[in-house]
Design an enzyme around this catalytic site. Structure first.
Site, mmCIF file in Angstrom:
data_model
loop_
_atom_site.group_PDB
_atom_site.id
_atom_site.type_symbol
_atom_site.label_atom_id
_atom_site.label_comp_id
_atom_site.label_asym_id
_atom_site.label_seq_id
_atom_site.Cartn_x
_atom_site.Cartn_y
_atom_site.Cartn_z
ATOM 1 N N TRP A 78 0.828 -1.211 0.000
ATOM 2 C CA TRP A 78 0.000 0.000 0.000
ATOM 3 C C TRP A 78 0.858 1.254 0.000
ATOM 4 C CZ3 TRP A 78 -4.388 -1.405 -1.755
ATOM 5 C CH2 TRP A 78 -4.856 -2.697 -1.484
ATOM 6 N N LYS A 125 -12.004 -1.924 8.106
ATOM 7 C CA LYS A 125 -11.302 -2.803 9.038
ATOM 8 C C LYS A 125 -11.786 -2.527 10.467
ATOM 9 C CE LYS A 125 -7.957 -2.580 5.462
ATOM 10 N NZ LYS A 125 -7.752 -3.927 4.993
ATOM 11 N N ASP A 129 -1.284 6.718 6.492
ATOM 12 C CA ASP A 129 -2.356 5.801 6.135
ATOM 13 C C ASP A 129 -2.512 4.824 7.303
ATOM 14 O OD1 ASP A 129 -3.993 3.798 5.186
ATOM 15 O OD2 ASP A 129 -2.808 3.360 3.398
#
Lengths: 358, 358
Positions: free
Chosen positions: B101, B194, B170
């Protein structure tokens, strides 16, 4: 008392769809958890996505030349993605301006290249749809963009223009409400929160060759090809929204598909406009008769005070969402697919009673 | 048998949250319809949004200098929005590359200006977090971007770098799992699927002055100021997702907030890593001990065949989502906030039994 929901969007969803989603909310197909808790790479969601795609392809009669994808950000994000992806330098982006949302689409496109409005009803407060036969975009325009139904002003294209350049249509507020020929459109898109499901995704049907235009410097998440190539699974999609869209499209098919839905919608709208027209001017539609929307029925009362009273009392009578958009005022009854005929009857009874008493 | 859901995202949500959402799915607060059918301009949704904002501000101790907004497109859309909005020409965008990511965030930024990776564990297959004390971005960098938890590789920052330029993080896979000092970050963002709710929105906490950097040619829906100025209501937001985030954050507060949640998460992770470490090498973690994630516990078995068997049999034992990411292989137990200690115990029992039999 059953409540009828005339919201413009997010809007009422079919009762059977809501009940089914509620029933399996915590345990989807005996998996022990809800569909929103499952991975987007799990076979249960694969099936949900494939099922939604199949329903959309069937209902809208989408030809093989076109892809079906789901993109976050609603129609407003499409206002940016369309010029980012589909503008061809030197070839104008042309628009019909029929209301607030058309104007917003135009404004975003102006950031990227030359735009031109070739048809507009702005000077008449957007009270009608300009003559589609007179809409003549350049044959080599990047695209011609129209808005099929104008939620705020209560107008709707009764037929679509025939053009040589790619025709792009924002159908946010009337998709799946009537039959049309998808093969004549290069791209059709719609925020889901009126006729398709909850807010948080747009359905985009796009001719595959169009996605090849995108310049190299457009970010991954803003490229149509990203969604086409990955079947909307490049990153985590709004899984619950796609699931709901699948259930809503099941319901559309159970009703008999677009021809049956269109017949019901015509009947609903005709009854409501007849009630307005038969009120001796107490209720009045600002929209030209040949442009009246069958999704958003906008009307006025003799005074703004009466309109406020109408809205207030309608809530007590079991109807919500009847207040007009803050930019237009008046009353707006959004009567999307999922709003049943009984809701129209309730509203007509209330209108007659209100007129008698006021 | 109760199923425990170890999915990496979308992931398990607190059972009490799912049950409450189910209960009021079709009739929110006696309104006669679901919250997803209400207008985003209705006072019922105003309350939902204000409540979610208040919870986030309380839990994360967000200072008044920062705004809380919800943006569609997940963290992947942020990879594009960050450079579009926050790149200052001539000032580098600097990154720590700690996994898939991070690399994707870097790749999108490269479309907009000069980027530099100043810390990386790529050469060692992302098995650790580089020394944060050695992370020295330029004082005048546009920003320094890090990824606090790496879902695929199972690594997590144990502490954060102290830097002079704006620090952007992030936190998709560990937000609200532990305490941290928000005032040290210029921006923190997280896909909701999540620890926060369903997929389809990202929570973005951003220092307001940063949003003033955005160049004039960035489209409306891609500007941070659009969301800040409208309180996430410029267009229709993903209303149901925000509602769910409100319920999940209620649950976080009921647990005792971040300090209590962190203690539980530490206990869960410690128990699982202890089981791995006590297996005489039958189970092994590829991650350096000082970089182990308390959210995604990645481990291997002696052979890929045994890993496949482990996954298959774990499903029969009432555990789903244990298969490692397709790019990393092995086993991955995602043990987010909502995965209870009983799930860890079930997994540990199963691991012991599997080892004995295989």
């Amino acid at each position: 008392m059953k409540v009828f929901n005339f919201n413009a969007g997010p809007a009422t969803l079919p009762a059977v769809v809501m009940e089914r989603a509620q029933k399996e909310f915590c345990d989807y197909k005996g998996s022990g958890c809800g569909i929103m808790e499952h991975s987007h790479r799990h076979k249960l969601f694969d099936e949900v996505l494939a099922h939604a795609n199949e329903n959309v392809r069937t209902i809208l009669n989408v030809p093989d030349t076109h892809s079906i994808v789901y993109i976050q950000g609603g129609a407003s994000m499409q206002f940016a993605m369309i010029p980012m992806n589909l503008y061809v330098p030197g070839k104008k982006m042309q628009f019909a301006d029929t209301g607030t949302w058309s104007s917003k689409a135009l404004k975003e496109a102006q950031l990227f290249g030359e735009c031109e409005v070739i048809a507009s009803s702005k000077a008449d407060k957007y009270t009608y749809i300009p003559d589609v036969k007179a809409m003549k975009p350049d044959a080599d325009a990047s695209f011609f963009h129209i808005t099929s139904n104008n939620t705020i002003y209560g107008t709707q294209y009764q037929e679509f223009p025939e053009v040589e350049c790619p025709l792009i249509c924002d159908m946010s507020s009337d998709i799946m409400s009537r039959q049309f020929d998808m093969s004549k459109f290069a791209m059709v898109y719609a925020g889901a929160q009126k006729n398709l499901g909850p807010s948080g995704l747009a359905l985009v049907v796009i001719r595959k060759d169009l996605a090849e235009r995108t310049p190299a410097n457009v970010p991954t998440m803003l490229r149509y090809s990203t969604y086409i190539d990955s079947d909307s699974l490049y990153n985590t999609p709004p899984t619950f929204g796609i699931y709901m869209l699948g259930l809503v499209t099941d319901w559309v098919l159970e009703q008999g598909g677009l021809s049956a839905i269109e017949a019901i919608n015509n009947k609903k709208a005709a009854a409501l406009y007849a009630g307005i027209d038969a009120s001796d001017g107490y209720y009045s539609s600002p929209v030209k008769k040949d442009s009246r929307s069958r999704m958003n029925v906008v009307f006025r009362l003799p005074t703004e005070e009466l309109e406020a009273k109408f809205v207030k009392e309608s809530i007590a009578a079991g109807m919500i969402g009847l207040k007009g958009h803050r930019s237009a005022g008046g009353i707006r009854a959004s009567i999307y697919n999922a709003l049943p005929m009984e809701g129209i009857e309730r509203l007509l009874d209330f209108m007659a009673e209100f007129k008698k008493n006021n």
